[in-house]
Write a protein that holds these residues in place. Structure first.
Motif, PDB file in Angstrom:
ATOM      1  N   SER A 168       0.819  -1.217   0.000  1.00  0.00           N
ATOM      2  CA  SER A 168       0.000   0.000   0.000  1.00  0.00           C
ATOM      3  C   SER A 168       0.849   1.261   0.000  1.00  0.00           C
ATOM      4  N   GLY A 169       1.949   1.263   0.751  1.00  0.00           N
ATOM      5  CA  GLY A 169       2.802   2.439   0.790  1.00  0.00           C
ATOM      6  C   GLY A 169       3.461   2.716  -0.540  1.00  0.00           C
ATOM      7  N   SER A 197       2.769  10.050  -7.775  1.00  0.00           N
ATOM      8  CA  SER A 197       3.894  10.532  -8.577  1.00  0.00           C
ATOM      9  C   SER A 197       3.483  10.644 -10.038  1.00  0.00           C
ATOM     10  N   SER A 198       4.389  11.111 -10.845  1.00  0.00           N
ATOM     11  CA  SER A 198       4.121  11.220 -12.279  1.00  0.00           C
ATOM     12  C   SER A 198       4.501   9.956 -13.032  1.00  0.00           C
ATOM     13  N   ASP A 199       5.094   8.984 -12.355  1.00  0.00           N
ATOM     14  CA  ASP A 199       5.561   7.777 -13.038  1.00  0.00           C
ATOM     15  C   ASP A 199       5.289   6.555 -12.166  1.00  0.00           C
ATOM     16  N   TRP A 200       4.123   5.959 -12.335  1.00  0.00           N
ATOM     17  CA  TRP A 200       3.716   4.772 -11.577  1.00  0.00           C
ATOM     18  C   TRP A 200       4.722   3.640 -11.753  1.00  0.00           C
ATOM     19  N   THR A 201       5.163   3.403 -12.980  1.00  0.00           N
ATOM     20  CA  THR A 201       6.053   2.285 -13.259  1.00  0.00           C
ATOM     21  C   THR A 201       7.410   2.469 -12.593  1.00  0.00           C
ATOM     22  N   ALA A 202       7.935   3.701 -12.611  1.00  0.00           N
ATOM     23  CA  ALA A 202       9.246   3.943 -12.008  1.00  0.00           C
ATOM     24  C   ALA A 202       9.238   3.631 -10.522  1.00  0.00           C
ATOM     25  N   VAL A 203       8.143   3.920  -9.834  1.00  0.00           N
ATOM     26  CA  VAL A 203       8.086   3.724  -8.389  1.00  0.00           C
ATOM     27  C   VAL A 203       7.758   2.281  -8.027  1.00  0.00           C
ATOM     28  N   ARG A 228      17.129   2.026 -12.078  1.00  0.00           N
ATOM     29  CA  ARG A 228      16.612   3.385 -11.858  1.00  0.00           C
ATOM     30  C   ARG A 228      15.240   3.340 -11.196  1.00  0.00           C
ATOM     31  N   SER A 229      14.361   2.476 -11.705  1.00  0.00           N
ATOM     32  CA  SER A 229      13.020   2.360 -11.122  1.00  0.00           C
ATOM     33  C   SER A 229      13.095   1.899  -9.672  1.00  0.00           C
ATOM     34  N   ALA A 230      13.954   0.912  -9.416  1.00  0.00           N
ATOM     35  CA  ALA A 230      14.074   0.386  -8.055  1.00  0.00           C
ATOM     36  C   ALA A 230      14.569   1.459  -7.091  1.00  0.00           C
ATOM     37  N   LEU A 231      15.511   2.278  -7.533  1.00  0.00           N
ATOM     38  CA  LEU A 231      16.034   3.332  -6.665  1.00  0.00           C
ATOM     39  C   LEU A 231      14.993   4.415  -6.407  1.00  0.00           C
ATOM     40  N   HIS A 232      14.143   4.688  -7.391  1.00  0.00           N
ATOM     41  CA  HIS A 232      13.059   5.654  -7.172  1.00  0.00           C
ATOM     42  C   HIS A 232      12.146   5.181  -6.050  1.00  0.00           C
ATOM     43  N   ARG A 233      11.947   3.878  -5.943  1.00  0.00           N
ATOM     44  CA  ARG A 233      11.131   3.336  -4.862  1.00  0.00           C
ATOM     45  C   ARG A 233      11.886   3.353  -3.542  1.00  0.00           C
ATOM     46  N   ALA A 234      13.153   2.954  -3.573  1.00  0.00           N
ATOM     47  CA  ALA A 234      13.915   2.794  -2.330  1.00  0.00           C
ATOM     48  C   ALA A 234      14.236   4.125  -1.661  1.00  0.00           C
ATOM     49  N   GLN A 235      14.249   5.225  -2.421  1.00  0.00           N
ATOM     50  CA  GLN A 235      14.624   6.501  -1.818  1.00  0.00           C
ATOM     51  C   GLN A 235      13.651   6.956  -0.734  1.00  0.00           C
ATOM     52  N   SER A 258      13.574  -4.434  -7.332  1.00  0.00           N
ATOM     53  CA  SER A 258      12.996  -3.351  -6.556  1.00  0.00           C
ATOM     54  C   SER A 258      12.897  -3.740  -5.090  1.00  0.00           C
ATOM     55  N   GLY A 259      12.394  -4.950  -4.827  1.00  0.00           N
ATOM     56  CA  GLY A 259      12.270  -5.417  -3.451  1.00  0.00           C
ATOM     57  C   GLY A 259      13.607  -5.554  -2.763  1.00  0.00           C
ATOM     58  N   ALA A 260      14.637  -5.987  -3.512  1.00  0.00           N
ATOM     59  CA  ALA A 260      15.965  -6.152  -2.925  1.00  0.00           C
ATOM     60  C   ALA A 260      16.559  -4.801  -2.528  1.00  0.00           C
ATOM     61  N   PHE A 261      16.379  -3.781  -3.361  1.00  0.00           N
ATOM     62  CA  PHE A 261      16.860  -2.446  -3.008  1.00  0.00           C
ATOM     63  C   PHE A 261      16.132  -1.912  -1.785  1.00  0.00           C
TER      64      PHE A 261
END
Length: 644
Positions: A87-88, A96-102, A453-460, A629-632
Motif C-alpha cells: 500500500s505504501g 507521482s508522475s511515473d507509476w512504473t518507475a516507483v 533506476r526504477s528500483a532506486l526511485h522506490r527505495a529513496q 525493486s524489493g531487494a533495493f
C-alpha cells in the motif's frame, strides 16, 4: 494451502491470460469489452499462480463469470487484470508522475485496493490535486492490528499483565524497556513469567513507509505516547526507544516479513526464539501465518539449510488485542480519470465483491466482514475453534472506537517525527554500470540499468531530510579486455568509480537527478566489484572522519548492486574483508544481487555478514519480475534501521 486454493492455483495463469477470449465468446460476443486494471495490497494478492490469495482468486471468479453490465443501452463486459503492490509503494506511485518507475508495474490501475483508507488520506494531504476527492470509500473487509505472540510465550505474557493488573494497550510497549534497552524475560515486571532463556524481549514489525501494519503500529504507539503525556518534543526519542526492540533485518513488506518469519520457525533458525517475542501485524496476516497460506514466497518451498531442524509446523501465533482497536478497512478506491465505461466496470466489480463467492474468498484469507465480524464456519472462526483455548479466543466482533481515525495531516506529522527519531544516515549507493547491465531486465521493455533506476526511485523513500547520499557508478576495462591500469592502493576508487563522488543532502529531486544519470559503460565494460566496494568504503570512511565528533554517532553505509562477478585483476572478497585499514573495512556493506547464482553471490554474502552481522542477502537467479525493486528496498531499509 487448503484444497480449495490448491485446486484453483493451477488455472490462475491460464484464466488471467485467456480472460479476454472468455468474455468475447458465445453469449457475450456482442458486448463492449472493457479492460480494468486493479492494484491490491500484498496480503490480499500474491501475483503468484502457484500460491494465489483472495483477490487473485476473486479475479479468476469474476473473469470466469462472464458478467454483463449496462452502458447506456449497450452491454458491457469487463476483463480484470491484477497487480500486487504494498500500500505504501502504491500510494507513492499513484501520487507521482511515473507509476512504473516507483512500483515496477507496467500498467497504472483504475481501481486501488489498499489495506487502509489512511493511505488515501495521506495522498490527499500530500498531493491534493492528484488524489481521489471522496472522503469515504466502501469497506470490503476489516482487520484489526494485533500483538501476535508464539503460543508458548503468549500465556506467560498475559500472566505478567494480570499480575500488574493491566489490560494490553499500545502504551505497554514502552514498559518493555529498561533504561532504554529491551527488558529481559524472567526479570521482575511484565515479563516475570517468561523463561530467562528467551533473553531480551524482541519485536517484529514491518515498515511504516511500505506497509499498513507498520504505519498503524507507528500511529498506535505515537497516540498512546501522547496519552502518557509524552510531549511532541519527546516523541522522537520515545519512538527511537521502541524501535530498539526491533531487529535490523526486517523485511519492510509485512506479507514478506511473515513469510520470512514462518521460514525461520519452520527451519529451526538457531536464534528464532531470541529474535521473536511478538509481532505487530494485522490479524489477517497472523491468520495466514498459522494457516500457511501467505502465498508467493520463494522461502516457503525452500529446503531448510544445513543445521536447521526442519522440525515440522511452527508454533501458532496467537493474538493479543488492544483495549484501543486500530482497524484496517480494506477500501475499494476507484481512481481519478476513469471513462464512463471503466466506471461502470468498476461498479460491476464492486457489486461482485459483495457476493457470497467473493466474501468467502476474503473470509478464507483471515479477513473479517465490513462490520468487523468473523465470518461463520471459516477463516478466523475455524482458527478460533482449532485453538480451543479461552485465553487466545478471537473475538466475534472487533470495531474501532468512534473518532479514533487519523487524517492525512496527522499521519504525515507522526511519520515525520518517526523519521526524525533516527540518527542521520550517510549512504553511498554503488551501481554496476558494466556491459551486462544493458541486457534485458525482468520487466518487459526495460534493460537492467532501467530497472535499477526504477528500483532506486522506490527505495529513496527510506531517506529523509537529515540524510545525505552519493550515487556512484562503477566499471573498468580488465587486462583480459585490453586494460592496463590496476588497483590504486592510495585511492581505491580511482580507475573504477566512473562517476565523481559527490555527497548531497537528501531531496527527492536531487536523488532522482543522480539516479537518472546512471548509464551502461560500453568502452570500460567489466566489473571491478571488490575494488569498487573498497573504494566506496574508503570514501564513506573519509566522510565519517571529516564529520568529526559531531557526526560520530551517525550511520555510514554502502549499498552495492551488481549483476555479475568480479572480472578485474583477479581480486577477491578476501581483499575487502582483510583490508589493513580498520576504519575502511568496518564500513557496513549491503549488497543487492540480480540475475546471478547462489555460488556467484557467496563472496557478497560473506561481506554482508562480516560488515553488518546480517544474514539476509537477496539473491535472484532468474531475475524474477519485481525482485530487484524489493531487494533495493530491503537493503535501504536495513541500512536505515541501524540508525535507531
Amino acid at each position: 494451502m487448503s484444497p480449495r486454493l490448491a485446486g484453483l492455483a493451477s488455472v490462475l495463469a491460464i484464466v488471467l491470460i485467456s480472460s479476454a477470449a472468455v468474455v468475447l465468446d458465445g453469449a457475450l460476443e456482442d458486448c463492449l469489452p472493457v479492460a480494468l486494471q486493479l492494484s491490491s495490497s500484498t496480503e490480499k494478492a500474491s501475483g503468484n499462480p502457484d500460491a494465489p490469495k483472495a483477490m487473485d482468486l476473486i479475479v479468476i471468479d469474476y473473469n470466469g463469470a462472464r458478467r454483463e453490465f449496462d452502458l447506456g443501452g449497450r452491454k458491457g463486459c469487463a476483463t480484470l487484470s491484477l497487480s500486487s503492490v504494498t500500500s505504501g509503494t502504491a500510494e507513492r506511485g499513484l501520487s507521482s508522475s511515473d507509476w512504473t518507475a516507483v512500483t515496477g508495474e507496467q500498467s497504472k490501475p483504475h481501481v486501488w485496493l489498499p489495506t487502509s483508507s489512511a493511505w488515501v488520506s495521506l495522498w490527499q494531504h500530500e498531493k491534493p490535486g492528484t488524489a481521489p476527492v471522496a472522503d469515504d470509500f466502501e469497506s470490503l473487509a476489516q482487520s484489526p492490528l494485533v500483538l501476535a505472540m508464539p503460543r508458548s510465550k503468549a500465556g506467560r505474557f498475559k500472566e505478567g499483565l494480570a499480575d500488574a493488573d493491566l489490560s494490553f494497550n499500545w502504551s505497554v510497549l514502552g514498559q518493555l524497556l529498561q533504561d532504554g534497552k529491551p527488558s529481559q524475560w524472567g526479570q521482575p515486571g511484565l515479563l516475570s513469567h517468561g523463561s530467562p532463556q528467551w533473553k531480551a524481549f524482541s519485536l517484529r514489525k514491518d515498515d511504516p513507509v511500505e506497509s499498513t501494519s507498520g504505519l498503524f503500529a507507528l500511529i498506535a504507539v505515537a497516540k498512546a505516547a501522547t496519552g502518557m503525556r509524552v510531549t511532541a518534543a519527546e516523541l522522537p526519542e520515545y519512538l527511537r526507544r521502541i524501535e530498539r526492540l526491533v531487529p535490523n533485518d526486517i523485511n519492510p513488506d509485512g506479507t514478506q516479513m511473515m513469510r520470512d518469519l514462518r521460514y525461520e520457525a519452520r527451519c529451526g533458525s538457531p536464534d528464532w526464539g531470541d529474535r521473536t517475542s511478538a509481532v505487530i501485524v494485522q490479524e489477517s496476516l497472523m491468520y495466514q501465518y498459522d494457516a500457511d497460506s501467505l502465498g508467493g514466497s520463494p522461502k516457503s518451498s525452500t529446503p531448510c539449510p544445513a543445521g536447521g531442524s526442519g522440525g515440522g509446523e511452527p508454533d501458532d501465533l496467537v493474538p493479543i488485542y488492544s483495549t484501543t482497536n486500530w482497524v484496517m478497512d480494506h477500501p475499494f478506491v476507484p481512481l481519478p480519470g476513469l471513462t464512463a465505461e471503466q466506471r461502470a466496470a468498476a461498479d460491476d466489480f464492486l457489486a461482485f465483491l459483495r457476493s457470497r463467492t467473493a466474501q468467502q474468498r476474503l473470509a478464507d484469507s483471515g479477513l473479517r466482514d465490513k462490520d468487523g465480524k468473523r465470518f461463520p464456519e471459516s477463516g478466523l472462526t475455524e482458527l478460533n475453534d482449532r485453538m480451543g483455548d479461552e485465553r487466545v479466543v478471537l473475538p466475534e466482533s472487533v470495531t474501532a472506537p468512534p473518532g479514533l481515525a487519523v487524517q492525512g495531516p496527522e499521519i504525515a506529522a507522526i511519520r515525520d517525527r518517526w523519521l526524525a527519531s533516527r540518527k542521520p544516515v550517510h549512504l553511498m549507493v554503488l551501481i554496476d554500470e558494466s556491459g551486462t547491465m544493458a541486457r534485458d531486465g525482468s520487466v518487459a521493455g526495460k534493460n537492467r540499468i532501467d530497472e535499477v533506476r526504477s528500483a532506486l526511485h522506490r527505495a529513496q523513500a527510506w531517506l529523509g531530510r537529515n540524510d545525505e547520499f552519493a550515487i556512484v557508478g562503477f566499471a573498468a576495462k580488465s587486462r583480459r579486455n585490453g586494460g592496463t591500469i590496476g588497483p590504486d592502493k592510495r585511492d581505491l576508487c580511482k580507475n573504477v568509480c566512473v562517476d565523481p563522488v559527490r555527497w548531497e543532502g537528501f531531496e527527492e529531486d536531487r536523488f532522482k537527478s543522480a539516479v537518472d544519470n546512471l548509464r551502461v559503460r560500453k568502452a570500460a565494460n567489466d566489473t571491478p566489484l571488490f575494488q569498487a566496494i573498497m573504494g566506496a568504503q574508503q570514501q564513506v570512511a573519509q566522510r565519517k572522519a571529516a564529520a568529526g565528533r559531531a557526526g560520530a554517532d551517525d550511520i555510514y553505509a554502502v549499498v552495492v548492486m551488481t549483476d555479475g562477478v568480479d572480472d578485474y585483476w583477479g581480486q577477491s572478497a578476501d581483499e575487502v574483508l582483510n583490508n589493513p585499514r580498520e576504519d575502511i573495512r568496518s564500513i557496513p556493506v549491503y549488497p543487492v544481487c540480480f540475475g546471478i547464482t547462489d555460488r556467484e553471490a557467496e563472496p557478497l554474502d560473506r561481506i554482508l555478514k562480516a560488515t553488518t552481522g546480517l544474514d539476509s542477502l537477496s539473491v535472484d537467479v532468474a531475475g524474477t519480475k519485481g525482485s530487484l525493486s524489493g531487494a533495493f528496498v530491503s537493503a535501504f531499509s536495513n541500512a536505515v534501521r541501524s540508525s535507531y
